[in-house]
Enzyme design. Structure first.
Site, PDB file in Angstrom:
ATOM      1  N   LYS A 111       0.815  -1.223   0.000  1.00  0.00           N
ATOM      2  CA  LYS A 111       0.000   0.000   0.000  1.00  0.00           C
ATOM      3  C   LYS A 111       0.843   1.265   0.000  1.00  0.00           C
ATOM      4  CE  LYS A 111      -4.303  -1.952   1.328  1.00  0.00           C
ATOM      5  NZ  LYS A 111      -5.676  -1.687   1.480  1.00  0.00           N
ATOM      6  N   LYS A 192      -5.205 -10.028  -5.630  1.00  0.00           N
ATOM      7  CA  LYS A 192      -6.450 -10.322  -4.902  1.00  0.00           C
ATOM      8  C   LYS A 192      -7.533  -9.290  -5.203  1.00  0.00           C
ATOM      9  CE  LYS A 192      -6.447  -8.012  -0.470  1.00  0.00           C
ATOM     10  NZ  LYS A 192      -7.595  -7.728   0.303  1.00  0.00           N
ATOM     11  N   LYS A 195     -11.611  -4.116  -2.225  1.00  0.00           N
ATOM     12  CA  LYS A 195     -12.684  -3.129  -2.354  1.00  0.00           C
ATOM     13  C   LYS A 195     -12.160  -1.732  -2.617  1.00  0.00           C
ATOM     14  CE  LYS A 195     -14.018  -3.605   2.428  1.00  0.00           C
ATOM     15  NZ  LYS A 195     -12.870  -3.232   3.240  1.00  0.00           N
TER      16      LYS A 195
END
Ligand code: ATP
Ligand code: LTN
Length: 327
Positions: A111, A192, A195
């Protein structure tokens, strides 16, 4: 009785991976354990959030959890920021964690790479997650496979603290399903489904229009040869569809694979199984969104119950750490 705790971030619309990897196990855990589930809004703050959206997403996520089958009579359902003990324990655990072990967290690396702004909270996030879990004397934590490393850290911090300050925390066990623990993006099957990543064609939302769900599955990227075989390494696209179908039907993906000779048939059956899994959730969701005050009351009661446990555990932590009692 075994105590189960888990959390989900209000960072975007809930996707199929959340449901198959975690949420449906939360529902079934209610039959056999004392269950505590949390909408972890403070975790969402590790990346910038729009305040109005964060507020509505938090409420809507709680409503979706109810629609999926979290039963407020059997589970404690609450919002993380309503129980301030989470942040206090988080600080204590930040001081228990080593800089180096937080730096090794793969989610932080993923991230933070290419991010415009990397908050200090994104780095210390696993300590807050450990606090969530340890604050409730949790025995078992149902999560998807991407949380394995964070869970390992929570265990290490509990063990380290107990070693330094005497028996304080229950050391939690991860609970990661055999099938559905890593639902992959339909367009990029080596990453993966998520959301908050921008991949509208590769992500299936739990509240998405069902015709659109079927269309996305039928357009999923498959592999160059035409053989239907379960092999995550060599055939990630087809194996992802087999895993999704398996998670919906309960049959092993290897067994399902033997029944198909064409990708098209597999996609059609997978689309139908997912649509039928989502349909009842979507129907029930409407009844909860019609009653926001009812949801607020459920969350208030949940926070009160959670807090009763959290304050007891935190008192033990403070005592063992040597913090001077007030008054
Ligand atoms: P974000 O994209 O904002 O990081 P997310 O979609 O990964 O969010 P979380 O709120 O972080 O979702 O996770 C809630 C639960 O869903 C966790 O237990 C996580 O392991 C699980 N989960 C998330 N994505 C998947 C996936 N693709 N397959 C299986 N489980 C998943
Ligand atoms: N880090 C998790 C969300 C999360 C969580 C938790 C899961 C926060 N606190 C406690 C289980 C237990 C994630 O990114 N999915």
């Amino acid at each position: 009785m075994t105590r189960v705790f888990s959390g989900i971030k209000p960072t975007g619309p809930v996707q199929l991976g959340n449901l198959l990897g975690a949420l449906r196990h939360w529902v079934s855990d209610q039959d056999e354990a004392e269950t505590i589930f949390c909408v972890v809004d403070l975790h969402a703050l590790t990346v910038p959030q729009d305040p109005t959206e964060l507020r509505s997403r938090t409420l809507e996520l709680a409503q979706l959890l109810l629609a999926i089958g979290i039963d407020p009579n059997r589970s404690t359902l609450f919002v993380q920021s309503h129980v301030p003990e989470h942040t206090e324990l988080s600080w204590i655990l930040e001081c228990t964690a080593a800089f180096g072990e937080l730096r090794r967290m793969t989610q932080f690396k993923d991230k933070s790479t290419d991010a415009e702004f990397v908050s200090a909270g994104l780095f210390t996030y696993p300590a807050l997650m450990a606090a969530d879990i340890l604050l409730y004397d949790t025995d078992r934590v149902p999560v998807g496979d991407d949380q394995r490393q964070h869970l390992e850290l929570a265990r290490d911090l509990a063990i380290r603290f107990n070693h330094r300050y005497g028996d304080t925390f229950v050391v939690p066990e991860p609970s990661i399903p055999k099938v559905g623990a890593r639902v992959m993006d339909l367009q990029h099957p080596t990453r993966k489904m998520s959301k908050s990543d921008e991949s509208p064609q590769g992500t299936i939302l739990v509240l998405e229009d069902l015709a659109s769900v079927a269309k996305k599955i039928k357009r999923a990227v498959t592999d160059t040869d035409t053989e239907v075989r379960f092999d995550m390494e060599a055939k990630p696209g087809v194996s992802n569809l087999l895993s999704i179908l398996s998670a919906c039907t309960g049959e092993a993906p290897e067994v399902i694979a033997t029944r198909y000779s064409r990708y098209g048939d597999l996609k059609a059956d997978c689309a139908e199984a997912v649509v039928e899994t989502l349909r009842p959730i979507q129907d029930r969701y409407a009844t909860y969104t019609a009653d926001p005050t009812g949801t607020a009351a459920i969350l208030a009661l949940g926070a009160e119950r959670a807090r009763a446990t959290a304050t007891g555990v935190l008192a033990r932590v403070r005592q063992n750490l040597g913090l001077l009692p007030a008054g």
